[in-house]
Design a protein around this motif. Structure first.
Motif, short mmCIF file in Angstrom:
data_model
loop_
_atom_site.label_atom_id
_atom_site.label_comp_id
_atom_site.label_asym_id
_atom_site.label_seq_id
_atom_site.Cartn_x
_atom_site.Cartn_y
_atom_site.Cartn_z
N ASP A 67 42.15 27.42 59.55
CA ASP A 67 41.51 27.75 58.27
C ASP A 67 41.95 29.11 57.70
N TYR A 68 42.90 29.77 58.34
CA TYR A 68 43.32 31.09 57.86
C TYR A 68 44.17 30.96 56.61
N ARG A 69 43.86 31.77 55.60
CA ARG A 69 44.60 31.77 54.34
C ARG A 69 44.76 33.20 53.83
N ILE A 70 45.86 33.42 53.09
CA ILE A 70 46.07 34.67 52.37
C ILE A 70 46.18 34.33 50.89
N PHE A 71 45.17 34.73 50.11
CA PHE A 71 45.19 34.54 48.67
C PHE A 71 45.67 35.82 48.00
N TYR A 72 45.93 35.72 46.70
CA TYR A 72 46.39 36.88 45.93
C TYR A 72 45.47 37.10 44.74
N SER A 73 45.34 38.37 44.37
CA SER A 73 44.57 38.70 43.17
C SER A 73 45.26 39.82 42.42
N LYS A 74 44.95 39.90 41.14
CA LYS A 74 45.43 40.98 40.30
C LYS A 74 44.32 41.34 39.33
N ASP A 75 43.96 42.62 39.30
CA ASP A 75 42.88 43.10 38.43
C ASP A 75 41.60 42.30 38.63
N GLY A 76 41.32 41.95 39.88
CA GLY A 76 40.07 41.27 40.21
C GLY A 76 40.08 39.77 39.95
N THR A 77 41.21 39.21 39.54
CA THR A 77 41.29 37.78 39.25
C THR A 77 42.22 37.10 40.25
N LEU A 78 41.81 35.96 40.74
CA LEU A 78 42.64 35.19 41.65
C LEU A 78 43.91 34.72 40.93
#
Length: 308
Positions: free
Chosen positions: A14-25
């Motif tokens: 279940d491990y994931r690395i998501f990305y965000s920019k300026d608080g938005t996915l």
């Protein structure tokens, strides 16, 4: 500029690395620009696998917002074997965003369809990257790998901040500054699946490295395939295209909708699960056999190593 958001428990399914920019996915596949500057001198590269590591991490094209996750085979996390004389991945390995190797297109150079993934890239600078890092890289060349009948281009690049960057402007410069590295790279790609019982990979152009101009053309072409993917619904049903920056795409969503998707993910665990003892990251002696292309130097070295 970009932030990573970890979810789940490292070394588990279940491990994931998501990305965000300026608080938005955001999606590392669709929202991070291909080019790092308007001159198009440098590309962005998403680092999936840092040098010397074995966990087969990749941008997940099947899940919303395409987090980095570990590949799974037969229900088990996938690790790449150490194949003598190499340890894990011998460069920082990742992908160029906003590119896509279209499985519906037969490449005229290889006579094989695309592998349905973003373009792979190997960053050959001296540093060891962080998993999930976004590097700005200079494109140097490319090799056409044929992986189980599919075209799987491998772009060679270098971090723009690396001490060697100014010396390397095309593929021929790599051999001058780093003799043997391109040969080792081709060998690694040829044999890395052999310990799992699979045959050696093949290459287009008889394994010849193509120059920067050729690589730039492949990048432009796969970027066009990606644009078609985003503009026309149904081009590839198995590729998740949700994004927050491509407002003209068929799968653009709002920041609130995107963050709602992230909120459903398990929180990051404070503990790291141990790697199962059944996981084999063994050393293969493929270099001992004459039907592999491992440089003869390593065969001789290995022979004398066991004599001593």
């Amino acid at each position: 500029m970009y932030s990573t958001v970890e979810r789940g428990t490292p070394n588990t399914l279940d491990y994931r690395i998501f990305y965000s920019k300026d608080g938005t996915l955001i999606s590392p596949f669709h929202d991070i620009p291909l080019y790092a500057d308007q001159s198009k001198q440098y590309c962005n590269m998403v680092v999936e696998i840092p040098r010397w590591t074995n966990a087969k991490m990749e941008i997940c094209k099947e899940e919303p917002f395409n987090p980095i996750k570990q590949d799974v085979k037969k229900g088990n996390l996938r690790y790449v074997n150490n194949v003598f004389p190499y340890h894990g991945y011998i460069w920082n390995y990742g992908a160029l965003p906003q590119t896509w190797e279209d499985p519906g297109h037969v490449d005229s150079n290889t006579n094989a369809k695309g592998d349905n993934d973003p373009l792979d890239a190997v960053e050959i600078g001296s540093g060891v990257a962080t998993r999930g890092e976004v590097k700005q890289v200079k494109i140097l060349g490319v090799i056409a790998m044929i992986d189980e009948g599919e075209t799987d281009w491998k772009i060679v690049c270098i971090d723009r901040n690396d001490p060697l960057c100014d010396q390397l402007n095309d593929i021929g410069d790599v051999e001058k500054a780093m003799p043997g590295y391109l040969e080792a790279t081709r060998d690694w790609f040829r044999i890395y699946k052999c310990p799992t019982g699979k045959p050696m990979n093949e290459f287009g152009f008889n394994g010849e490295w193509k120059n920067k101009a050729f690589a730039d053309n492949i990048i432009r072409e796969t970027n066009e395939y990606w644009q078609n993917l985003m503009s026309n619904k149904g081009v590839a049903e198995d590729v998740e295209t949700k994004n927050t920056t491509q407002s003209n795409s068929h799968s653009h969503v709002t920041s609130d909708e995107a963050n709602a998707i992230l909120s459903k993910q398990p929180v990051l665990s404070n503990e790291t699960a141990p790697v199962k003892s059944s996981t084999r990251i063994n050393v293969s002696s493929s270099g001992l056999f004459p039907n592999t292309s491992v440089p003869r130097f390593y065969n001789v070295f290995f022979f004398f190593f066991f004599l001593v």
